[in-house]
Design a protein around this motif. Sequence first.
Motif, PDB file in Angstrom:
ATOM      1  N   ALA A   1      17.335 -46.237  15.662  1.00 51.88           N
ATOM      2  CA  ALA A   1      17.876 -45.280  16.582  1.00 51.88           C
ATOM      3  C   ALA A   1      17.659 -43.970  15.795  1.00 51.88           C
ATOM      4  O   ALA A   1      17.344 -43.063  16.570  1.00 51.88           O
ATOM      5  CB  ALA A   1      19.575 -45.477  16.691  1.00 51.88           C
TER       6      ALA A   1
ATOM      7  N   GLU B   1      22.337 -50.345  24.417  1.00 55.79           N
ATOM      8  CA  GLU B   1      21.802 -51.739  23.989  1.00 55.79           C
ATOM      9  C   GLU B   1      22.378 -51.953  22.553  1.00 55.79           C
ATOM     10  O   GLU B   1      22.707 -53.359  22.243  1.00 55.79           O
ATOM     11  CB  GLU B   1      20.441 -51.610  23.817  1.00 55.79           C
ATOM     12  CG  GLU B   1      19.522 -53.117  23.553  1.00 55.79           C
ATOM     13  CD  GLU B   1      18.233 -53.002  23.438  1.00 55.79           C
ATOM     14  OE1 GLU B   1      17.690 -52.147  22.549  1.00 55.79           O
ATOM     15  OE2 GLU B   1      17.375 -53.757  24.062  1.00 55.79           O
TER      16      GLU B   1
ATOM     17  N   THR C   1      19.442 -46.723  24.440  1.00 55.92           N
ATOM     18  CA  THR C   1      19.224 -47.263  23.368  1.00 55.92           C
ATOM     19  C   THR C   1      20.434 -47.593  22.658  1.00 55.92           C
ATOM     20  O   THR C   1      20.949 -48.322  22.013  1.00 55.92           O
ATOM     21  CB  THR C   1      18.644 -46.325  22.170  1.00 55.92           C
ATOM     22  OG1 THR C   1      17.180 -46.147  22.733  1.00 55.92           O
ATOM     23  CG2 THR C   1      18.567 -46.856  20.883  1.00 55.92           C
TER      24      THR C   1
ATOM     25  N   GLU D   1      14.171 -42.693  16.574  1.00 56.30           N
ATOM     26  CA  GLU D   1      14.125 -42.303  17.801  1.00 56.30           C
ATOM     27  C   GLU D   1      14.694 -40.918  18.007  1.00 56.30           C
ATOM     28  O   GLU D   1      13.931 -39.974  18.648  1.00 56.30           O
ATOM     29  CB  GLU D   1      14.863 -43.172  18.832  1.00 56.30           C
ATOM     30  CG  GLU D   1      14.700 -42.655  20.252  1.00 56.30           C
ATOM     31  CD  GLU D   1      15.651 -43.579  21.183  1.00 56.30           C
ATOM     32  OE1 GLU D   1      16.371 -42.891  22.108  1.00 56.30           O
ATOM     33  OE2 GLU D   1      15.451 -44.810  21.115  1.00 56.30           O
TER      34      GLU D   1
ATOM     35  N   LYS E   1      19.330 -51.500  13.269  1.00 56.45           N
ATOM     36  CA  LYS E   1      19.626 -50.770  14.518  1.00 56.45           C
ATOM     37  C   LYS E   1      19.793 -49.422  14.383  1.00 56.45           C
ATOM     38  O   LYS E   1      19.185 -48.570  15.245  1.00 56.45           O
ATOM     39  CB  LYS E   1      20.599 -51.349  15.385  1.00 56.45           C
ATOM     40  CG  LYS E   1      20.331 -52.601  15.938  1.00 56.45           C
ATOM     41  CD  LYS E   1      19.146 -52.807  16.939  1.00 56.45           C
ATOM     42  CE  LYS E   1      19.047 -54.171  17.516  1.00 56.45           C
ATOM     43  NZ  LYS E   1      17.933 -54.023  18.368  1.00 56.45           N
TER      44      LYS E   1
END
Length: 618
Positions: free
Chosen positions: A139, A114, A111, A142, A135
């Motif tokens: 993140a 990326e 992640t 997660e 983003k």
Amino acid sequence: MVLLSSKKTEIIKDALKVLGKKNLVFIMHNVSFPSLAGENTGFGSVNTSGGRKFLEYISPIFNGLQLGPAGKTKSSDPSPYTGTIFSNNPLFIDLKELTTDDWCGILSVETYNEIVKLNPNKDKNRAAYSYIINKQNQALSEAYDNFSKVNDKKLSKEYEIYKLENNAWLDKDSLYEALTIENNSDYWPNWKNNVDKNLFNPKSNEEKINYAKRIDDISKKYAKEIEEYKFAQFVLYKQSVKTKKIADSLGIKMIADRQVAFSDRDTWAYQSLFLDGWCLGCPPDYFSKDGQAWGFPVVDPEKLFNSDGSLGDAGILMKNLFKKMFKENPGGVRIDHIVGLIDPWVYKKGKKPMPEMGAGRLYSSPEHPQLGKYAICSIDDLNNEVTSDNEKRVRTLSKEQIKLYGRLIEKIVIGAAKEEGLTKDQIVCEDLGTLTNPVDAVMKEYGLMGMKLTQFTDPNEEDDPYRCKNIGKKCWAIAGTHDNRPLSLWAKDLVNTHEGYLHVKNLVEDLFKDCENKDEIIVKMTSDAEFLKETKLVELFACESENVQIFFTDYFNMTDTYNVPGTSGEKNWSLRLPDNYESMNIIDLPKILKRAIISRGKVFADNNKKLIEALDEI
């Protein structure tokens, strides 16, 4: 630039000491910090490896770092000066650290890689604001999911303690986050649900009961999102503590920045403490004939203090936010627009901030039909020979009146600093521009240090406070802030102009008084932008001020402007220091210090001849 040897560093420090400089502070907002190779996510932070490496880079010379406001910003506005007063900005979190064992690898390396790979500005020294907001949120979501699964006892215990210690503000801020999802907007005035708008502003016991139920329902419905918000604040707190320990070990004092504004989130949470129908702004002046309509809420004076002088609910809120800032930033706090805490200019919501439309100084308008009840000065204290919008209209003030104008400063700001073990000398007051007499009186009464911005010098005024010869010891000298053009552009625009000649003439009078070739110097400086810029930096160190600040664009000779006041767009608040900063052409500090010593006069220079020679050799 390669890091200087310890011997050369000591020579520079000796020069600063000889010139009477106690503090040399570097200024750079979090977004502007550089990244290490392969770690550019689209936003800078002092908490990243790149940010912490930069601390090492400046530590041999600088003993302080002033960051920008740390609050959470809106998705539509990157300005740190509209951020939250308690919650910090999750964009300052170093995502890479969450992939390490220290955080149980709660963010996958895939992640993270990326995010770096897809950063649209990875080859530019600009933040990718809209990109990284989305983003970063993904993140952190997660990371929280994985944090919940790994059940690390130590981290879990620290998290629970953090929530308990900060629940007074954390519960409200995280609830707002849930309501932005519920109402599909992070700007609460646009919410269609009026109950949600007023959850912490009930007008009756019945509303209080109903609103409590609504809070409970939302808290259950968005329990995960609320916890994610709190967890992000916890992560940022832990990373910031780690960064400050590194800074301390390097001899760097971290200085925070407190904006005058309250964010939308804060206005919603504490709206009962603000003055209904009024906004904070600036009066008409040379730069804005209609004044500046900031739209920020105004703290209700009657809720700042109780009749017995103790803190009211608004006063307690203000003190708590300053206590948090002083606790988290032992180096001190810069207070933006100190006028707004002492003698604020307010205007009617929906109107222009002009006197003819009802605007005025909140505590200095005794003749005003609405504001008169808050006035500290009386009509007899006003100078009737000037117009009502003149900033020097308050003519006389008693000791008691000065104390009343300054009681927020004394009981809240200075009081919070003392309780956290700091002194008033660790408070940097942004007092640029014309000061009202009450503000000037309060600053003197409490011995507060303001700022002298040399780029603001009016070359036509012999006694201009920003001119080198008029700058005293107890202040902070600076060439330009986040709202100014870099000196490179300032100098370029002034060469070969009449205004430039006037600036040069004053600089020569102040800094070259013992030179016999003054005319030659004037000719050279009026046409040589590089020489003019360098001399303007010499002025910073030649003046009597014990404290000097340098903005990153000036130190690295950059030509891009960080923020242009009165404008909007992606260029504002996005400028970053290039990742290859170590190879950039920085200011020649040894040469500047040498010239500053010489500018103090022949006797002073002769007494420091060996030091001048040592600076020459660096």
